[in-house]
Design a protein around this motif. Structure first.
Motif, PDB file in Angstrom:
ATOM      1  N   UNK A  49       0.823  -1.213   0.000  1.00 26.29           N
ATOM      2  CA  UNK A  49       0.000   0.000   0.000  1.00 26.29           C
ATOM      3  C   UNK A  49       0.857   1.262   0.000  1.00 26.29           C
ATOM      4  N   UNK A  50       2.167   1.103   0.049  1.00 25.71           N
ATOM      5  CA  UNK A  50       3.057   2.261  -0.064  1.00 25.71           C
ATOM      6  C   UNK A  50       3.351   2.475  -1.535  1.00 25.71           C
ATOM      7  N   UNK A  51       3.004   3.651  -2.033  1.00 25.64           N
ATOM      8  CA  UNK A  51       3.056   3.859  -3.482  1.00 25.64           C
ATOM      9  C   UNK A  51       4.307   4.578  -3.948  1.00 25.64           C
ATOM     10  N   UNK A  52       5.088   5.115  -3.027  1.00 22.93           N
ATOM     11  CA  UNK A  52       6.300   5.838  -3.438  1.00 22.93           C
ATOM     12  C   UNK A  52       7.241   4.864  -4.147  1.00 22.93           C
ATOM     13  N   UNK A  53       8.091   5.419  -4.987  1.00 21.04           N
ATOM     14  CA  UNK A  53       9.004   4.610  -5.800  1.00 21.04           C
ATOM     15  C   UNK A  53      10.074   3.985  -4.922  1.00 21.04           C
ATOM     16  N   UNK A  54      10.021   2.691  -4.801  1.00 20.50           N
ATOM     17  CA  UNK A  54      11.015   1.965  -4.025  1.00 20.50           C
ATOM     18  C   UNK A  54      11.092   0.542  -4.546  1.00 20.50           C
ATOM     19  N   UNK A  55      12.150  -0.136  -4.190  1.00 19.72           N
ATOM     20  CA  UNK A  55      12.331  -1.500  -4.659  1.00 19.72           C
ATOM     21  C   UNK A  55      12.017  -2.502  -3.565  1.00 19.72           C
ATOM     22  N   UNK A  56      12.130  -3.774  -3.930  1.00 17.33           N
ATOM     23  CA  UNK A  56      11.857  -4.831  -2.967  1.00 17.33           C
ATOM     24  C   UNK A  56      12.931  -5.908  -3.043  1.00 17.33           C
ATOM     25  N   UNK A  57      13.236  -6.454  -1.898  1.00 18.89           N
ATOM     26  CA  UNK A  57      14.146  -7.579  -1.857  1.00 18.89           C
ATOM     27  C   UNK A  57      13.477  -8.723  -1.121  1.00 18.89           C
ATOM     28  N   UNK A  58      13.407  -9.856  -1.776  1.00 14.43           N
ATOM     29  CA  UNK A  58      12.863 -11.040  -1.108  1.00 14.43           C
ATOM     30  C   UNK A  58      14.006 -11.901  -0.607  1.00 14.43           C
ATOM     31  N   UNK A  59      13.991 -12.171   0.687  1.00 16.08           N
ATOM     32  CA  UNK A  59      14.992 -13.063   1.269  1.00 16.08           C
ATOM     33  C   UNK A  59      14.573 -14.501   1.014  1.00 16.08           C
ATOM     34  N   UNK A  60      15.456 -15.232   0.360  1.00 19.67           N
ATOM     35  CA  UNK A  60      15.137 -16.614   0.017  1.00 19.67           C
ATOM     36  C   UNK A  60      15.273 -17.527   1.226  1.00 19.67           C
ATOM     37  N   UNK A  61      15.831 -16.999   2.321  1.00 21.88           N
ATOM     38  CA  UNK A  61      15.942 -17.796   3.537  1.00 21.88           C
ATOM     39  C   UNK A  61      14.641 -17.772   4.325  1.00 21.88           C
ATOM     40  N   UNK A  62      14.253 -16.573   4.747  1.00 20.36           N
ATOM     41  CA  UNK A  62      13.083 -16.462   5.634  1.00 20.36           C
ATOM     42  C   UNK A  62      11.827 -16.062   4.885  1.00 20.36           C
ATOM     43  N   UNK A  63      11.971 -15.665   3.626  1.00 15.35           N
ATOM     44  CA  UNK A  63      10.791 -15.325   2.836  1.00 15.35           C
ATOM     45  C   UNK A  63      10.298 -13.900   3.016  1.00 15.35           C
ATOM     46  N   UNK A  64      10.911 -13.158   3.919  1.00 17.11           N
ATOM     47  CA  UNK A  64      10.458 -11.787   4.134  1.00 17.11           C
ATOM     48  C   UNK A  64      10.781 -10.918   2.923  1.00 17.11           C
ATOM     49  N   UNK A  65       9.964  -9.885   2.733  1.00 15.34           N
ATOM     50  CA  UNK A  65      10.196  -8.932   1.640  1.00 15.34           C
ATOM     51  C   UNK A  65      10.545  -7.583   2.250  1.00 15.34           C
ATOM     52  N   UNK A  66      11.720  -7.090   1.924  1.00 13.32           N
ATOM     53  CA  UNK A  66      12.201  -5.823   2.461  1.00 13.32           C
ATOM     54  C   UNK A  66      12.006  -4.708   1.445  1.00 13.32           C
ATOM     55  N   UNK A  67      11.740  -3.509   1.943  1.00 11.73           N
ATOM     56  CA  UNK A  67      11.710  -2.336   1.067  1.00 11.73           C
ATOM     57  C   UNK A  67      13.127  -1.835   0.834  1.00 11.73           C
ATOM     58  N   UNK A  68      13.349  -1.332  -0.366  1.00 13.19           N
ATOM     59  CA  UNK A  68      14.672  -0.813  -0.726  1.00 13.19           C
ATOM     60  C   UNK A  68      14.565   0.651  -1.091  1.00 13.19           C
ATOM     61  N   UNK A  69      15.510   1.419  -0.611  1.00 11.67           N
ATOM     62  CA  UNK A  69      15.566   2.813  -1.033  1.00 11.67           C
ATOM     63  C   UNK A  69      16.431   2.927  -2.284  1.00 11.67           C
ATOM     64  N   UNK A  70      15.878   3.534  -3.305  1.00 16.31           N
ATOM     65  CA  UNK A  70      16.620   3.687  -4.563  1.00 16.31           C
ATOM     66  C   UNK A  70      17.193   5.094  -4.614  1.00 16.31           C
TER      67      UNK A  70
END
Lengths: 147, 147
Positions: free
Chosen positions: A93-114
């Motif tokens: 639901x956050x619409x600002x331009x940012x990236x995502x990283x999915x951790x293949x270990x725990x499955x969490x998705x992190x926001x990335x600052x570009x």
DNA sequence: TATAAAATTATATTGATTATAAAATTATAA
DNA sequence: TTATAATTTTATAATCAATATAATTTTATA
């Protein structure tokens, strides 16, 4: 990863009711709760995860409602898809331009600052959507792996 | 969009046979042809598009073979997924770091040259994959729309 | 309160991908 | 070359997230 310590604003149900109304979306308990989960918990959940989470508090909810609501939110452009998964939709639901990283270990998705992105050769194109998606391992999973 | 006028190398079947062999993949007519289509035509096709394309020349081919082969190519890391589509896999045999733009008018997928990308907050993370995917309209579709 | 409009539910359907088992092909060794 | 094992391919069934549909419930409003 987006700094979390600057205390993101937590949305009240009233905030959400106003926000939905501004986007021509009628409120309902389910709609409010689905958006609340997306905007306040920021775990980039799948429809199924949202359903399971809300079922604890609202046992009468059906999966169809979650799918319908998310589709509506996408149409009205108050949520965006996260493309880290091939077989399932994830929502943000956050619409600002940012990236995502999915951790293949725990499955969490992190926001990335570009900080910076420069593309060439897009003269004459019109861009509607941009997605930057990474896959990797988070520091915790890396540490766990190396024990 | 990637410059096309610098004449990309066209791979011969012998080139591909060697390349597969280097990556521990046994060759077969289907495997050679599937990779040839990916590397020489560069349209980022779906499995179904590959199947339909090859069926003209090799009528005995079955969809399963295409799916199996693409899965094998992914495992052996000689193709990568293109994430511009939510419901279908698209494939790219070019492994260098580049982005993709899907035109919502004609459906074509263009390669993007990334001049610069700077992310912050990834200290301690290990990155395996990066995907940059845009959606928009290509110049031709924009022109057509405005007529 | 009555009526229409919208939201929700339960259920069936879709469709790309995967799994499975049988058949065909290929590789290797005797 | 032939026999045998290993691999590839095919045909078919299964999976499963997402969508469609129709009935039911809830909400809005006159």
């Amino acid at each position: 990863m987006e700094k979390q310590d600057k205390k993101p604003k937590r949305w009240s149900l009233e905030d959400i009711r106003d926000y939905l109304s501004q986007h021509d979306i009628r409120s309902s308990v389910y709609r409010l709760k689905i958006f609340e989960y997306l905007i306040n918990d920021r775990t980039h959940p799948t429809a199924e995860e949202i359903y399971k989470h809300l079922k604890k508090e609202l046992p009468a909810i059906s999966p169809g409602t979650v799918y319908n609501t998310l589709r509506l939110f996408l149409e009205k452009k108050i949520v965006q898809l996260v493309n880290v998964e091939k077989n399932q939709f994830r929502f943000d639901a956050t619409l600002s331009w940012h990236g995502h990283l999915k951790c293949l270990g725990c499955g969490r998705v992190f926001d990335l600052h570009i900080e910076n992105l420069k593309l060439s050769g897009l003269e004459g194109f019109e861009i509607f959507e941009k997605h930057l998606d990474l896959k990797g391992l988070c520091p915790e999973c890396l540490k766990r792996k190396n024990i």
